[in-house]
Design a protein around this motif. Structure first.
Motif, PDB file in Angstrom:
ATOM      1  N   ALA A   1       7.902  -2.997 -14.887  1.00 12.42           N
ATOM      2  CA  ALA A   1       8.644  -2.331 -13.818  1.00 12.42           C
ATOM      3  C   ALA A   1       7.938  -1.047 -13.389  1.00 12.42           C
ATOM      4  O   ALA A   1       7.874  -0.723 -12.192  1.00 12.42           O
ATOM      5  CB  ALA A   1      10.063  -2.022 -14.286  1.00 12.42           C
ATOM      6  N   ARG A   2       7.389  -0.315 -14.367  1.00 11.40           N
ATOM      7  CA  ARG A   2       6.679   0.913 -14.026  1.00 11.40           C
ATOM      8  C   ARG A   2       5.422   0.613 -13.218  1.00 11.40           C
ATOM      9  O   ARG A   2       5.130   1.298 -12.244  1.00 11.40           O
ATOM     10  CB  ARG A   2       6.342   1.668 -15.309  1.00 11.40           C
ATOM     11  CG  ARG A   2       5.636   2.983 -15.058  1.00 11.40           C
ATOM     12  CD  ARG A   2       5.326   3.674 -16.379  1.00 11.40           C
ATOM     13  NE  ARG A   2       4.562   4.856 -16.172  1.00 11.40           N
ATOM     14  CZ  ARG A   2       5.073   6.081 -16.065  1.00 11.40           C
ATOM     15  NH1 ARG A   2       6.370   6.231 -16.165  1.00 11.40           N
ATOM     16  NH2 ARG A   2       4.309   7.118 -15.866  1.00 11.40           N
ATOM     17  N   ARG A   3       4.699  -0.426 -13.606  1.00 13.31           N
ATOM     18  CA  ARG A   3       3.485  -0.787 -12.873  1.00 13.31           C
ATOM     19  C   ARG A   3       3.806  -1.226 -11.456  1.00 13.31           C
ATOM     20  O   ARG A   3       3.119  -0.857 -10.494  1.00 13.31           O
ATOM     21  CB  ARG A   3       2.740  -1.903 -13.602  1.00 13.31           C
ATOM     22  CG  ARG A   3       2.169  -1.454 -14.915  1.00 13.31           C
ATOM     23  CD  ARG A   3       1.601  -2.600 -15.644  1.00 13.31           C
ATOM     24  NE  ARG A   3       0.156  -2.491 -15.685  1.00 13.31           N
ATOM     25  CZ  ARG A   3      -0.634  -3.399 -16.202  1.00 13.31           C
ATOM     26  NH1 ARG A   3      -0.129  -4.499 -16.687  1.00 13.31           N
ATOM     27  NH2 ARG A   3      -1.923  -3.208 -16.236  1.00 13.31           N
ATOM     28  N   ILE A   4       4.879  -2.015 -11.304  1.00  9.83           N
ATOM     29  CA  ILE A   4       5.276  -2.464  -9.972  1.00  9.83           C
ATOM     30  C   ILE A   4       5.707  -1.272  -9.117  1.00  9.83           C
ATOM     31  O   ILE A   4       5.365  -1.176  -7.937  1.00  9.83           O
ATOM     32  CB  ILE A   4       6.397  -3.520 -10.078  1.00  9.83           C
ATOM     33  CG1 ILE A   4       5.827  -4.806 -10.675  1.00  9.83           C
ATOM     34  CG2 ILE A   4       7.021  -3.789  -8.711  1.00  9.83           C
ATOM     35  CD1 ILE A   4       6.878  -5.857 -10.978  1.00  9.83           C
ATOM     36  N   GLY A   5       6.476  -0.340  -9.714  1.00  9.44           N
ATOM     37  CA  GLY A   5       6.903   0.848  -8.987  1.00  9.44           C
ATOM     38  C   GLY A   5       5.734   1.689  -8.530  1.00  9.44           C
ATOM     39  O   GLY A   5       5.698   2.174  -7.385  1.00  9.44           O
ATOM     40  N   GLU A   6       4.761   1.900  -9.413  1.00  6.14           N
ATOM     41  CA  GLU A   6       3.579   2.684  -9.039  1.00  6.14           C
ATOM     42  C   GLU A   6       2.799   1.993  -7.928  1.00  6.14           C
ATOM     43  O   GLU A   6       2.331   2.637  -6.988  1.00  6.14           O
ATOM     44  CB  GLU A   6       2.691   2.892 -10.256  1.00  6.14           C
ATOM     45  CG  GLU A   6       3.264   3.878 -11.262  1.00  6.14           C
ATOM     46  CD  GLU A   6       2.438   3.950 -12.530  1.00  6.14           C
ATOM     47  OE1 GLU A   6       1.514   3.119 -12.717  1.00  6.14           O
ATOM     48  OE2 GLU A   6       2.722   4.835 -13.351  1.00  6.14           O
ATOM     49  N   MET A   7       2.691   0.670  -8.019  1.00  3.12           N
ATOM     50  CA  MET A   7       1.957  -0.072  -7.000  1.00  3.12           C
ATOM     51  C   MET A   7       2.663   0.019  -5.647  1.00  3.12           C
ATOM     52  O   MET A   7       2.026   0.230  -4.605  1.00  3.12           O
ATOM     53  CB  MET A   7       1.822  -1.540  -7.416  1.00  3.12           C
ATOM     54  CG  MET A   7       0.985  -2.376  -6.457  1.00  3.12           C
ATOM     55  SD  MET A   7       0.808  -4.079  -7.000  1.00  3.12           S
ATOM     56  CE  MET A   7       2.493  -4.647  -6.963  1.00  3.12           C
TER      57      MET A   7
ATOM     58  N   GLY B   1      -1.199   9.403   9.658  1.00  4.88           N
ATOM     59  CA  GLY B   1      -2.212  10.399   9.356  1.00  4.88           C
ATOM     60  C   GLY B   1      -1.822  11.246   8.154  1.00  4.88           C
ATOM     61  O   GLY B   1      -0.652  11.357   7.788  1.00  4.88           O
ATOM     62  N   VAL B   2      -2.833  11.845   7.540  1.00  5.63           N
ATOM     63  CA  VAL B   2      -2.629  12.588   6.296  1.00  5.63           C
ATOM     64  C   VAL B   2      -1.757  13.827   6.524  1.00  5.63           C
ATOM     65  O   VAL B   2      -0.806  14.076   5.776  1.00  5.63           O
ATOM     66  CB  VAL B   2      -3.998  13.002   5.700  1.00  5.63           C
ATOM     67  CG1 VAL B   2      -3.803  13.883   4.481  1.00  5.63           C
ATOM     68  CG2 VAL B   2      -4.825  11.799   5.351  1.00  5.63           C
TER      69      VAL B   2
ATOM     70  N   GLY C   1       2.983   2.124  -0.282  1.00  2.63           N
ATOM     71  CA  GLY C   1       3.778   2.810   0.741  1.00  2.63           C
ATOM     72  C   GLY C   1       3.090   4.064   1.244  1.00  2.63           C
ATOM     73  O   GLY C   1       3.074   4.342   2.443  1.00  2.63           O
ATOM     74  N   ALA C   2       2.526   4.843   0.315  1.00  2.00           N
ATOM     75  CA  ALA C   2       1.823   6.058   0.709  1.00  2.00           C
ATOM     76  C   ALA C   2       0.591   5.720   1.540  1.00  2.00           C
ATOM     77  O   ALA C   2       0.299   6.376   2.550  1.00  2.00           O
ATOM     78  CB  ALA C   2       1.428   6.856  -0.529  1.00  2.00           C
ATOM     79  N   THR C   3      -0.133   4.691   1.148  1.00  2.00           N
ATOM     80  CA  THR C   3      -1.327   4.281   1.892  1.00  2.00           C
ATOM     81  C   THR C   3      -0.944   3.811   3.292  1.00  2.00           C
ATOM     82  O   THR C   3      -1.616   4.153   4.278  1.00  2.00           O
ATOM     83  CB  THR C   3      -2.060   3.156   1.137  1.00  2.00           C
ATOM     84  OG1 THR C   3      -2.334   3.594  -0.181  1.00  2.00           O
ATOM     85  CG2 THR C   3      -3.350   2.788   1.820  1.00  2.00           C
ATOM     86  N   ALA C   4       0.130   3.042   3.388  1.00  2.00           N
ATOM     87  CA  ALA C   4       0.562   2.549   4.698  1.00  2.00           C
ATOM     88  C   ALA C   4       1.015   3.710   5.591  1.00  2.00           C
ATOM     89  O   ALA C   4       0.735   3.732   6.792  1.00  2.00           O
ATOM     90  CB  ALA C   4       1.690   1.536   4.530  1.00  2.00           C
ATOM     91  N   ALA C   5       1.725   4.688   5.002  1.00  2.00           N
ATOM     92  CA  ALA C   5       2.182   5.835   5.791  1.00  2.00           C
ATOM     93  C   ALA C   5       1.004   6.652   6.295  1.00  2.00           C
ATOM     94  O   ALA C   5       0.984   7.092   7.455  1.00  2.00           O
ATOM     95  CB  ALA C   5       3.112   6.702   4.946  1.00  2.00           C
TER      96      ALA C   5
END
Length: 92
Positions: free
Chosen positions: A5-11, A25-26, A16-20
């Motif tokens: 669950a922790r690995r899935i959450g981190e992924m 933009g950064v 999500g951060a990469t898509a945002a």
């Protein structure tokens, strides 16, 4: 403690951060995250003091007497064999 669950959450968080960042933009993502963190900090550290009743008038009372009116309620200490005025002792 490396659970699935922790690995899935981190992924999911990283995706999500990469898509945002890819979409907005950064600087825009950092600004929104900064505003969210600042709002959370301000709201979580705001402590409202409870409203209290005004203190009773302390005239004529010593500072070491304890609770208000305690000296009024406390009976005087009697020596052995003495009685209160108007008191009758019975043997039962």
């Amino acid at each position: 403690m490396d659970t699935l669950a922790r690995r899935i959450g981190e992924m999911m968080l990283l995706r999500g951060a990469t898509a945002a960042v890819a979409r907005w933009g950064v600087m825009r993502v950092v600004g929104v995250a900064g505003l969210a963190l600042a709002g959370y900090y301000l709201l979580s550290h705001h402590k409202e003091t409870p409203r209290l009743l005004p203190a009773p008038d302390a005239t004529g009372r010593s500072e070491l007497s304890g609770w208000p009116g305690e000296d009024r309620r406390r009976a005087p200490e009697l020596e052995p064999g003495m009685t209160y005025p108007g008191e009758r002792r019975t043997l039962h």
